[in-house]
Write a protein that holds these residues in place. Structure first.
Motif, short mmCIF file in Angstrom:
data_model
loop_
_atom_site.label_atom_id
_atom_site.label_comp_id
_atom_site.label_asym_id
_atom_site.label_seq_id
_atom_site.Cartn_x
_atom_site.Cartn_y
_atom_site.Cartn_z
N UNK A 236 14.60 -39.78 -107.24
CA UNK A 236 15.78 -40.65 -107.20
C UNK A 236 15.41 -42.01 -106.59
N UNK A 237 14.58 -41.98 -105.55
CA UNK A 237 14.16 -43.24 -104.94
C UNK A 237 13.36 -44.09 -105.91
N UNK A 238 12.57 -43.43 -106.75
CA UNK A 238 11.74 -44.16 -107.71
C UNK A 238 12.56 -44.70 -108.87
N UNK A 239 13.71 -44.10 -109.11
CA UNK A 239 14.47 -44.46 -110.31
C UNK A 239 15.68 -45.36 -110.07
N UNK A 240 16.50 -45.03 -109.08
CA UNK A 240 17.76 -45.78 -109.02
C UNK A 240 17.58 -47.19 -108.49
N UNK A 241 16.70 -47.34 -107.51
CA UNK A 241 16.44 -48.68 -106.96
C UNK A 241 15.67 -49.54 -107.95
N UNK A 242 14.45 -49.11 -108.31
CA UNK A 242 13.68 -49.87 -109.31
C UNK A 242 14.43 -50.02 -110.63
N UNK A 243 15.19 -49.02 -111.01
CA UNK A 243 15.98 -49.11 -112.24
C UNK A 243 16.95 -50.26 -112.18
N UNK A 244 17.59 -50.38 -111.04
CA UNK A 244 18.54 -51.48 -110.86
C UNK A 244 17.79 -52.82 -110.85
N UNK A 245 16.59 -52.84 -110.28
CA UNK A 245 15.79 -54.09 -110.28
C UNK A 245 15.48 -54.51 -111.72
N UNK A 246 15.17 -53.53 -112.55
CA UNK A 246 14.89 -53.84 -113.96
C UNK A 246 16.13 -54.47 -114.60
N UNK B 23 24.11 -45.32 -104.88
CA UNK B 23 25.07 -44.83 -103.90
C UNK B 23 25.57 -43.42 -104.22
N UNK B 24 26.02 -43.24 -105.46
CA UNK B 24 26.66 -41.97 -105.82
C UNK B 24 25.68 -40.81 -105.85
N UNK B 25 26.20 -39.61 -105.63
CA UNK B 25 25.39 -38.41 -105.70
C UNK B 25 24.29 -38.36 -104.66
N UNK B 26 24.48 -39.01 -103.54
CA UNK B 26 23.45 -39.06 -102.51
C UNK B 26 22.82 -40.44 -102.48
N UNK B 27 23.06 -41.19 -101.41
CA UNK B 27 22.56 -42.57 -101.33
C UNK B 27 21.05 -42.58 -101.21
N UNK B 28 20.47 -43.76 -101.47
CA UNK B 28 19.02 -43.94 -101.32
C UNK B 28 18.61 -43.61 -99.89
N UNK B 29 19.44 -44.04 -98.94
CA UNK B 29 19.14 -43.80 -97.53
C UNK B 29 19.03 -42.31 -97.23
N UNK B 30 19.94 -41.54 -97.82
CA UNK B 30 19.89 -40.09 -97.63
C UNK B 30 18.66 -39.50 -98.32
N UNK B 31 18.28 -40.06 -99.47
CA UNK B 31 17.08 -39.58 -100.15
C UNK B 31 15.85 -39.77 -99.27
N UNK C 120 15.89 -39.83 -96.03
CA UNK C 120 16.05 -38.87 -94.94
C UNK C 120 15.62 -37.47 -95.39
N UNK C 121 16.11 -37.04 -96.54
CA UNK C 121 15.79 -35.70 -97.05
C UNK C 121 14.28 -35.55 -97.28
N UNK C 122 13.71 -36.55 -97.97
CA UNK C 122 12.30 -36.41 -98.34
C UNK C 122 11.38 -36.48 -97.13
N UNK C 123 11.57 -37.48 -96.28
CA UNK C 123 10.62 -37.64 -95.17
C UNK C 123 10.72 -36.50 -94.17
N UNK C 124 11.95 -36.04 -93.93
CA UNK C 124 12.12 -34.92 -92.99
C UNK C 124 11.36 -33.70 -93.49
N UNK C 125 11.47 -33.44 -94.79
CA UNK C 125 10.81 -32.27 -95.37
C UNK C 125 9.29 -32.48 -95.44
N UNK C 126 8.86 -33.71 -95.72
CA UNK C 126 7.42 -33.99 -95.79
C UNK C 126 6.78 -33.76 -94.43
N UNK C 127 7.44 -34.27 -93.38
CA UNK C 127 6.90 -34.11 -92.03
C UNK C 127 6.83 -32.62 -91.68
N UNK C 128 7.89 -31.90 -92.02
CA UNK C 128 7.93 -30.46 -91.73
C UNK C 128 6.79 -29.74 -92.43
#
Lengths: 256, 382
Positions: free
Chosen positions: B320-330, B361-369, B371-379
């Motif tokens: 989601x981080x790779x798609x929604x942000x960069x997608x919007x930039x495109x 924003x919808x379906x889980x914000x980038x900020x939450x993405x 949070x989810x990914x880094x927390x799990x990566x560190x774990x």
């Protein structure tokens, strides 16, 4: 009713390039099922849905016969199975040779009540294969058919001719070539596409069907029309004079 | 590694294009739906009749079993055609949730509606004080005299006013563990005690988002969906796939905008040459192509992982981080390439730009993405 619809894989015409010597370049062209063949398959499907029976499809060509995507593309339109007669020499086969090979295939399957063809192939559109096939099989053969109504052991067909519509009673077995007016081919559903790969395909070579490729004609060349430069004659403004001048000009061109 | 689409996938996509073209599902139709804020009924009907709507659902419900990757490609293609693809997905997620957690009765009710082409229910989760923080949900279900009463205030609920039912998430406020205290209830959207206000969004106009007020809405015990207290787990089950679907919108719309912009860059002349010959435009074009390539690769790979039972908790968030942000930039770069006319309603770029902005924003914000990914990566690395 046991029905076989014949089809041909043709290059996507929009992707064919014309070289400087007016010959054609097919390198970038994708394959597709000939447009008019889809009408034939659809006509077969509609008949089968009305009176019961089975629709199979058949093609005679070179390696493209075994092309997996093409097989799925045609099978997703409804037929129960596909027959292919494969030989390299089909690349340069003319209508007569093609009809000979298809005839051998039809006879090998046996018990066919109706062969359906498109009015012409999607690329050459010679409109010969269907009628020649019918003549070789010795069956009643009709082309330009825009409507088929099944009756007991025969068909009622409507043919679109210049001045109107001819209605004919055709005994089975028969060969019928259909026009693009006859129907709008169904767009395969998801289920059909995902299931197409599982339907049976039978691939034969010439020896299997007892046929030979013997051309009845000689193709000398296939060239794109000569490029003519735009004339750039402009009639500016909608005055009476201009309209008259445009009209005369068009009439003059038409006579040429 | 074979990166090609399968023949079935190619055929499905070719068919979809033919279908949309034949049925008049074209740019002018999408533009009209957007301008009129009208639900795309015709598109919904066509997709339903041709088996696309129930794709991925079990056969016993009239669905066609299908892998996630193929479904993602189909959503991507619908988006790439410029369509309001987001309106289509509500049906799928509504049914998927019910199939997994609903009773046979509830399922029958929902399917009867779905078969007519109407999305049967909306998902009422978000509240004014509970967006990313779902533990702050305050809508309650109170038992009294053999009935259950729902009280609360939901907001940003997609389709609440349009879909006949609502899957409402409540929380037991006395339970100290919020994520074990949630329950889902099936409510009629016109039940006494429910009032709604449609929100005035800047995009995704073909489907409304609503504020929903629930005041002593009376329901029965049998309206509980799934297990009591298990609402949160039920909710998140399909989140991962939903994330990927949102990515397919961003990808498809980015592809559409990219094609429009590149064509324009080759035609538009300024200072005696096409703007595509200027380096700053060229940089945009290559960056856009690169982003699209990355979006597609990560999206397809994560969908493949989901199909192969490989956990996608981290990868779906990263996707989601790779798609929604960069997608919007495109989308934004594409609009920039068009210059002034990109800023008018004459072209579709503005609609795609507005619609794709929501995906961050919808379906889980980038900020939450993050949070989810880094927390799990560190774990993972501990």
């Amino acid at each position: 009713m046991k029905i076989v619809a014949c089809y041909k894989c043709v290059p996507e015409e929009e992707e064919i390039k014309v070289k400087s010597d007016r010959t054609l370049d097919f390198l970038k062209a994708q394959w597709k099922i000939g447009l008019y063949d889809l009408n034939a398959v659809e006509a077969g499907m509609k008949l089968m849905e009305e009176v019961g029976g089975e629709v199979a499809v058949m093609t005679a060509a070179d390696d493209i016969v075994e092309n997996s995507k093409m097989r799925k593309a045609i099978l997703s339109r409804g037929p129960a199975q596909m027959y292919g007669i494969k030989d390299d020499a089909m690349k340069t086969a003319d209508s007569y040779a093609t009809a000979q090979v298809l005839k051998a295939g039809i006879e090998k399957i046996g018990g066919i009540d109706l062969v359906l063809c498109g009015e012409g192939s999607g690329d050459i559109y010679a409109q010969q294969v269907g009628p020649v096939l019918g003549a070789l099989l010795g069956w009643p053969t009709v082309n330009a058919v825009s409507k088929i109504t099944p009756a007991d052991r025969k068909l009622l067909v409507e043919r679109s001719i210049e001045d109107g519509t001819e209605v004919l009673e055709v005994d089975l077995p028969a060969v019928v070539c259909v026009t693009s007016d006859i129907n709008i081919p169904r767009i395969p559903t998801m289920k059909e596409i995902l299931g197409a790969g599982k339907k049976p395909s039978t691939i034969w070579n010439l020896a299997d069907v007892g046929a030979k490729i013997v051309n009845g004609s000689d193709t000398i060349s296939i060239l794109a029309p000569e490029q003519t430069d735009r004339l750039r004659i402009i009639f500016e403004g909608g005055s009476e004079e201009n309209i008259e001048a445009l009209y005369s000009h068009l009439r003059k061109m038409r006579r040429q | 590694m074979d990166f090609r689409k399968s023949e079935e996938q190619e055929l499905l996509i070719d068919n979809l294009r033919e279908l949309f073209s034949n049925e008049g599902l074209t740019e002018s139709y999408f533009a009209e739906c957007d301008i009129k804020h009208a639900y795309p009924e015709k598109m919904t009907k066509v997709l339903l009749e041709n088996g696309y709507t129930f794709l991925g659902l079990p056969e016993e419900y009239g669905g066609t079993p299908c892998d996630n990757l193929t479904q993602i490609m189909i959503y991507e293609e619908i988006a790439r055609l410029g369509a309001p693809v987001y309106a289509q997905f509500n049906m799928y997620i509504a049914l998927k949730d019910m199939i997994e957690f609903g009773t046979k009765e509830q399922m029958r009710l929902v399917m009867d509606i779905a078969k007519t082409g109407t999305t049967p229910l909306s998902l009422a989760i978000t509240e004014p004080q509970a967006g990313s923080d779902t533990s702050a949900i305050a809508t309650t279900a109170t038992r009294k005299n053999g009935k259950v009463y729902i009280n609360g205030h939901k907001t940003f609920i997609t389709g609440a006013g349009d879909f006949p039912y609502m899957l409402c998430v409540t929380r037991d406020l006395d339970n100290p563990k919020p994520h074990k205290a949630m329950s889902m209830w099936l409510l009629r959207n016109d039940a006494p005690g429910i009032t709604m206000r449609k929100l005035d969004k800047i995009g995704t106009n073909t489907i409304g988002a609503y504020e929903v007020y629930l005041e002593n809405v009376e329901i029965d015990e049998t309206d509980l969906v799934g297990a009591e207290g298990n609402g949160f787990m039920q909710m998140v089950k399909n989140f991962e796939f939903e994330r990927l679907v949102q990515c397919s919108y961003s990808l498809g719309w980015a592809e559409a905008a990219f094609e429009d912009a590149v064509r324009y860059a080759g035609q538009r002349v300024q200072f005696g040459q096409s703007i595509g010959s200027f380096q700053l435009i060229q940089k945009k074009i290559s960056d856009m192509a690169l982003k699209i390539e990355n979006m597609r690769n990560i999206l397809y790979k994560t969908s493949w992982e989901l199909d192969n039972n490989i956990p996608v908790q981290i990868s779906s968030a990263l996707t989601k981080l790779c798609c929604v942000g960069p997608g919007y930039e495109v989308l934004d770069d594409a609009l920039q390439i068009f210059g002034g006319i990109g800023y008018t309603n004459d072209l579709r770029i503005q609609r795609l730009w507005r619609d794709s902005r929501l995906q961050k924003i919808a379906g889980g914000t980038e900020e939450i993405m993050y949070h989810i990914s880094s927390r799990a990566i560190i774990k993972q690395h501990q």
